[in-house]
Design a protein around this motif. Structure first.
Motif, PDB file in Angstrom:
ATOM      1  N   UNK A   1      -3.664   5.763   7.427  1.00 29.31           N
ATOM      2  CA  UNK A   1      -3.088   6.600   8.490  1.00 29.31           C
ATOM      3  C   UNK A   1      -1.564   6.619   8.406  1.00 29.31           C
TER       4      UNK A   1
ATOM      5  N   UNK B   1     -12.797   1.610  -4.397  1.00 34.47           N
ATOM      6  CA  UNK B   1     -11.884   0.449  -4.364  1.00 34.47           C
ATOM      7  C   UNK B   1     -12.001  -0.298  -3.017  1.00 34.47           C
TER       8      UNK B   1
ATOM      9  N   UNK C   1       0.846  -1.207   0.000  1.00 38.00           N
ATOM     10  CA  UNK C   1       0.000   0.000   0.000  1.00 38.00           C
ATOM     11  C   UNK C   1       0.880   1.255   0.000  1.00 38.00           C
TER      12      UNK C   1
ATOM     13  N   UNK D   1      -9.557   5.893  -1.662  1.00 36.68           N
ATOM     14  CA  UNK D   1     -10.416   5.497  -2.761  1.00 36.68           C
ATOM     15  C   UNK D   1     -11.546   4.615  -2.218  1.00 36.68           C
TER      16      UNK D   1
ATOM     17  N   UNK E   1     -13.059  -4.186  -2.498  1.00 37.68           N
ATOM     18  CA  UNK E   1     -12.234  -5.155  -1.770  1.00 37.68           C
ATOM     19  C   UNK E   1     -13.066  -5.854  -0.689  1.00 37.68           C
TER      20      UNK E   1
ATOM     21  N   UNK F   1       1.824   1.803  -3.514  1.00 39.60           N
ATOM     22  CA  UNK F   1       0.686   2.379  -4.239  1.00 39.60           C
ATOM     23  C   UNK F   1       0.601   3.880  -3.958  1.00 39.60           C
TER      24      UNK F   1
ATOM     25  N   UNK G   1      -7.625  -1.371   6.536  1.00 33.68           N
ATOM     26  CA  UNK G   1      -7.579  -0.379   5.447  1.00 33.68           C
ATOM     27  C   UNK G   1      -7.261   1.014   6.014  1.00 33.68           C
ATOM     28  N   UNK G   2      -7.949   1.371   7.101  1.00 35.55           N
ATOM     29  CA  UNK G   2      -7.785   2.695   7.689  1.00 35.55           C
ATOM     30  C   UNK G   2      -6.355   2.880   8.191  1.00 35.55           C
TER      31      UNK G   2
ATOM     32  N   UNK H   1       0.618   6.860  -6.667  1.00 39.29           N
ATOM     33  CA  UNK H   1      -0.497   7.817  -6.729  1.00 39.29           C
ATOM     34  C   UNK H   1      -0.012   9.243  -6.513  1.00 39.29           C
TER      35      UNK H   1
END
Lengths: 96, 96
Positions: free
Chosen positions: A84, A50, A31, A47, A54, A34, A79-80, A38
């Motif tokens: 962060x 996305x 990530x 996003x 997922x 990514x 994800x969060x 980005x």
């Protein structure tokens, strides 16, 4: 006898914890990559579409015993966190 | 080119998500077994000392990039979920 069962089960949990941690670290590293791509593209990192895709894929793959509601809770946390960590890095980069 | 990089990185994340889910399901199944053993022994399922030990071990093993604070947050969520699932099962068993 029972106590040995418990010890054995507990060591299984300990081993699984470590494997889960390794994979979350691998995921965090990807990530971060990514995020860098980005950033170069000037695209927003967060996003929600996305993220929803997922989650939906994971729920469709889920064989249990984890209920889908709990799955969603745990993965939203994962994800969060990744987000962060990226924000912290960005903030630190700005401070340098 | 960049777009392909992004697609490749995203498919890596998707694959890691699935592996993490599988392991969390394996872990949940083992924790359910532990719950059954404890139930027979009449022992309380929630064991904050064991939880703290598991977290400390994970933090000592953590090679990053996940910070230990985030690690703790995610795993507390995983531990709590396993407990919630057991409680639901117990409640359902009582209703039968």
């Amino acid at each position: 006898m029972r106590q040995n069962d418990l010890e054995d089960l507990r060591s299984q949990v300990t081993g699984l914890n470590s494997k889960i941690l390794d994979l979350i670290n691998d995921r965090t590293a990807v990530v971060q990559e990514i995020g860098k791509v980005k950033e170069k593209q000037g695209v927003n990192r967060y996003d929600p579409v996305r993220e929803r895709e997922m989650l939906d894929l994971l729920k469709s793959e889920n064989k249990g015993p984890l209920p889908n509601g709990v799955l969603e809770q745990i993965f939203k946390g994962i994800f969060m966190s990744a987000l962060e960590i990226q924000e912290d890095e960005q903030r630190n980069a700005l401070l340098v």
